[in-house]
Structures are given as C-alpha cells and as structure tokens.
Design a protein around this motif. Sequence first.
Motif, PDB file in Angstrom:
ATOM      1  N   ILE A  40     -17.022   7.009 -23.395  1.00 47.00           N
ATOM      2  CA  ILE A  40     -15.839   7.716 -22.556  1.00 47.00           C
ATOM      3  C   ILE A  40     -16.247   7.613 -21.037  1.00 47.00           C
ATOM      4  O   ILE A  40     -15.476   7.644 -20.245  1.00 47.00           O
ATOM      5  N   GLN A  41     -17.598   8.113 -20.790  1.00 47.91           N
ATOM      6  CA  GLN A  41     -17.886   8.274 -19.512  1.00 47.91           C
ATOM      7  C   GLN A  41     -17.917   6.692 -18.819  1.00 47.91           C
ATOM      8  O   GLN A  41     -17.438   6.715 -17.474  1.00 47.91           O
ATOM      9  N   GLY A  42     -18.018   5.802 -19.386  1.00 51.38           N
ATOM     10  CA  GLY A  42     -17.729   4.364 -18.828  1.00 51.38           C
ATOM     11  C   GLY A  42     -16.441   4.124 -18.454  1.00 51.38           C
ATOM     12  O   GLY A  42     -16.058   3.620 -17.510  1.00 51.38           O
ATOM     13  N   ILE A  43     -15.467   4.626 -19.546  1.00 52.15           N
ATOM     14  CA  ILE A  43     -14.037   4.417 -19.178  1.00 52.15           C
ATOM     15  C   ILE A  43     -13.594   5.178 -17.949  1.00 52.15           C
ATOM     16  O   ILE A  43     -12.868   4.715 -17.092  1.00 52.15           O
ATOM     17  N   ARG A  44     -14.289   6.441 -18.059  1.00 53.99           N
ATOM     18  CA  ARG A  44     -13.756   7.204 -16.672  1.00 53.99           C
ATOM     19  C   ARG A  44     -14.366   6.659 -15.475  1.00 53.99           C
ATOM     20  O   ARG A  44     -13.700   6.828 -14.519  1.00 53.99           O
ATOM     21  N   ALA A  45     -15.519   6.367 -15.328  1.00 48.20           N
ATOM     22  CA  ALA A  45     -16.068   5.547 -14.320  1.00 48.20           C
ATOM     23  C   ALA A  45     -15.298   4.285 -13.874  1.00 48.20           C
ATOM     24  O   ALA A  45     -14.912   4.177 -12.736  1.00 48.20           O
ATOM     25  N   VAL A  50     -10.920   1.871 -10.619  1.00 45.75           N
ATOM     26  CA  VAL A  50      -9.592   1.328 -10.492  1.00 45.75           C
ATOM     27  C   VAL A  50      -8.685   2.091  -9.520  1.00 45.75           C
ATOM     28  O   VAL A  50      -7.739   1.799  -8.747  1.00 45.75           O
ATOM     29  N   ARG A  51      -8.916   3.565  -9.915  1.00 40.58           N
ATOM     30  CA  ARG A  51      -8.040   4.644  -8.902  1.00 40.58           C
ATOM     31  C   ARG A  51      -8.338   4.159  -7.419  1.00 40.58           C
ATOM     32  O   ARG A  51      -7.384   4.091  -6.692  1.00 40.58           O
ATOM     33  N   ALA A  52      -9.747   4.319  -7.274  1.00 42.40           N
ATOM     34  CA  ALA A  52      -9.951   4.093  -5.869  1.00 42.40           C
ATOM     35  C   ALA A  52      -9.629   2.633  -5.133  1.00 42.40           C
ATOM     36  O   ALA A  52      -9.034   2.591  -4.166  1.00 42.40           O
ATOM     37  N   GLU A  53      -9.502   1.624  -5.891  1.00 43.26           N
ATOM     38  CA  GLU A  53      -8.955   0.447  -5.736  1.00 43.26           C
ATOM     39  C   GLU A  53      -7.443   0.399  -5.332  1.00 43.26           C
ATOM     40  O   GLU A  53      -6.974  -0.365  -4.426  1.00 43.26           O
ATOM     41  N   HIS A  54      -6.780   0.992  -6.409  1.00 40.07           N
ATOM     42  CA  HIS A  54      -5.490   1.127  -6.186  1.00 40.07           C
ATOM     43  C   HIS A  54      -5.193   1.807  -4.921  1.00 40.07           C
ATOM     44  O   HIS A  54      -4.139   1.583  -4.384  1.00 40.07           O
ATOM     45  N   GLU A  55      -5.852   3.261  -4.664  1.00 42.44           N
ATOM     46  CA  GLU A  55      -5.420   4.013  -3.535  1.00 42.44           C
ATOM     47  C   GLU A  55      -5.791   2.896  -2.124  1.00 42.44           C
ATOM     48  O   GLU A  55      -4.973   3.228  -1.126  1.00 42.44           O
ATOM     49  N   ALA A  56      -6.732   2.259  -2.236  1.00 44.27           N
ATOM     50  CA  ALA A  56      -7.173   1.203  -1.074  1.00 44.27           C
ATOM     51  C   ALA A  56      -5.825   0.477  -0.681  1.00 44.27           C
ATOM     52  O   ALA A  56      -5.607   0.077   0.277  1.00 44.27           O
ATOM     53  N   ALA A  57      -5.466  -0.336  -1.936  1.00 47.08           N
ATOM     54  CA  ALA A  57      -4.335  -1.081  -1.776  1.00 47.08           C
ATOM     55  C   ALA A  57      -3.164  -0.275  -1.354  1.00 47.08           C
ATOM     56  O   ALA A  57      -2.478  -1.093  -0.566  1.00 47.08           O
ATOM     57  N   VAL A  58      -2.905   0.751  -1.810  1.00 48.46           N
ATOM     58  CA  VAL A  58      -1.753   1.510  -1.020  1.00 48.46           C
ATOM     59  C   VAL A  58      -1.857   1.905   0.130  1.00 48.46           C
ATOM     60  O   VAL A  58      -0.844   1.610   0.970  1.00 48.46           O
ATOM     61  N   ARG A  59      -2.910   2.125   0.872  1.00 45.90           N
ATOM     62  CA  ARG A  59      -3.397   2.230   2.144  1.00 45.90           C
ATOM     63  C   ARG A  59      -2.985   1.024   2.909  1.00 45.90           C
ATOM     64  O   ARG A  59      -2.353   1.020   3.821  1.00 45.90           O
ATOM     65  N   ASP A  60      -3.472  -0.058   2.378  1.00 48.97           N
ATOM     66  CA  ASP A  60      -3.304  -1.350   3.020  1.00 48.97           C
ATOM     67  C   ASP A  60      -1.853  -1.664   3.086  1.00 48.97           C
ATOM     68  O   ASP A  60      -1.159  -2.011   4.290  1.00 48.97           O
ATOM     69  N   ILE A  61      -1.049  -1.537   2.004  1.00 46.18           N
ATOM     70  CA  ILE A  61       0.182  -1.735   2.197  1.00 46.18           C
ATOM     71  C   ILE A  61       1.006  -0.757   3.142  1.00 46.18           C
ATOM     72  O   ILE A  61       1.978  -1.041   3.922  1.00 46.18           O
ATOM     73  N   ASP A  62       0.524   0.516   3.149  1.00 46.05           N
ATOM     74  CA  ASP A  62       1.335   1.377   4.006  1.00 46.05           C
ATOM     75  C   ASP A  62       0.985   1.028   5.458  1.00 46.05           C
ATOM     76  O   ASP A  62       1.774   1.171   6.321  1.00 46.05           O
ATOM     77  N   GLU A  63      -0.075   0.741   5.656  1.00 51.96           N
ATOM     78  CA  GLU A  63      -0.577   0.132   7.016  1.00 51.96           C
ATOM     79  C   GLU A  63       0.399  -0.872   7.494  1.00 51.96           C
ATOM     80  O   GLU A  63       0.759  -1.280   8.501  1.00 51.96           O
ATOM     81  N   SER A  64       0.168  -1.999   6.533  1.00 50.54           N
ATOM     82  CA  SER A  64       1.020  -3.245   6.936  1.00 50.54           C
ATOM     83  C   SER A  64       2.677  -2.782   7.244  1.00 50.54           C
ATOM     84  O   SER A  64       3.342  -3.430   8.053  1.00 50.54           O
ATOM     85  N   LEU A  65       3.286  -2.008   6.375  1.00 51.81           N
ATOM     86  CA  LEU A  65       4.331  -1.488   6.474  1.00 51.81           C
ATOM     87  C   LEU A  65       4.714  -0.673   7.777  1.00 51.81           C
ATOM     88  O   LEU A  65       5.708  -1.085   8.229  1.00 51.81           O
TER      89      LEU A  65
END
Length: 114
Positions: A40-45, A50-65
Amino acid sequence: LAERKRSLLRRGAERELEREAEADLQRCQHGVNAQAEEAIQGIRAKLDDVRAEHEAAVRDIDESLAVLDQVAVGLEQQLQEQDALRQRCIESLVSWVSQAKAAQRRRAEQQTRE
C-alpha cells in the motif's frame, strides 16, 4: 482407565495443536499484514509520483497555451495593422486614380479647346 487417559491425551494434543496452529496463523497474518502495508505504501508513493508528473504536465500545457494565446493576440494585432495599412493603400490608390482621371480630363478639355 487407559481409554480415558488416551482420550485426555488426545484432547490435550488437539488443544496443543490448535494453539500452535493459532500461533502460526497469527504469525502468518502479521507477515501478510506487513506485506500488504508495504505494498500500500509503495502504491501511494507511485501515486504521488504520478500526480506530481501529471501536475507538471498540466503546468507545461498551461504555459504553452498562455504562449499560444499571446501569439494569437500578436497575430491579431498584426492582421489589424495590415488591414489598416491595406485600407490606407487602397484609399491612396483610389485618390491617385481620381486625381489622374481629373488631370486627364483637364488635358483632354484643354486639347479640345486648342
């Protein structure tokens, strides 16, 4: 009497076996619980990663937009400037043609008078 002793011994042995089985089961359960908690701890990590990567991708997309929006605004301004310049050129050309026609008419009238 011997049968009773055997029966008592058997019951005692059965109780001892049940107690040992219960102790083994509890040890196994603790091991399984520890493995489950570790998983469970491994899955949470991984989920946090994945959340951090997703948020970074969203920020990159927002900046590009945002950049694309700025480019679109700049292009719109350039188009408006070009349209205004084109309109001034057309107006100048129409004025020049009108003046040229007027001058041509005056020359033609002057030649017919002479």
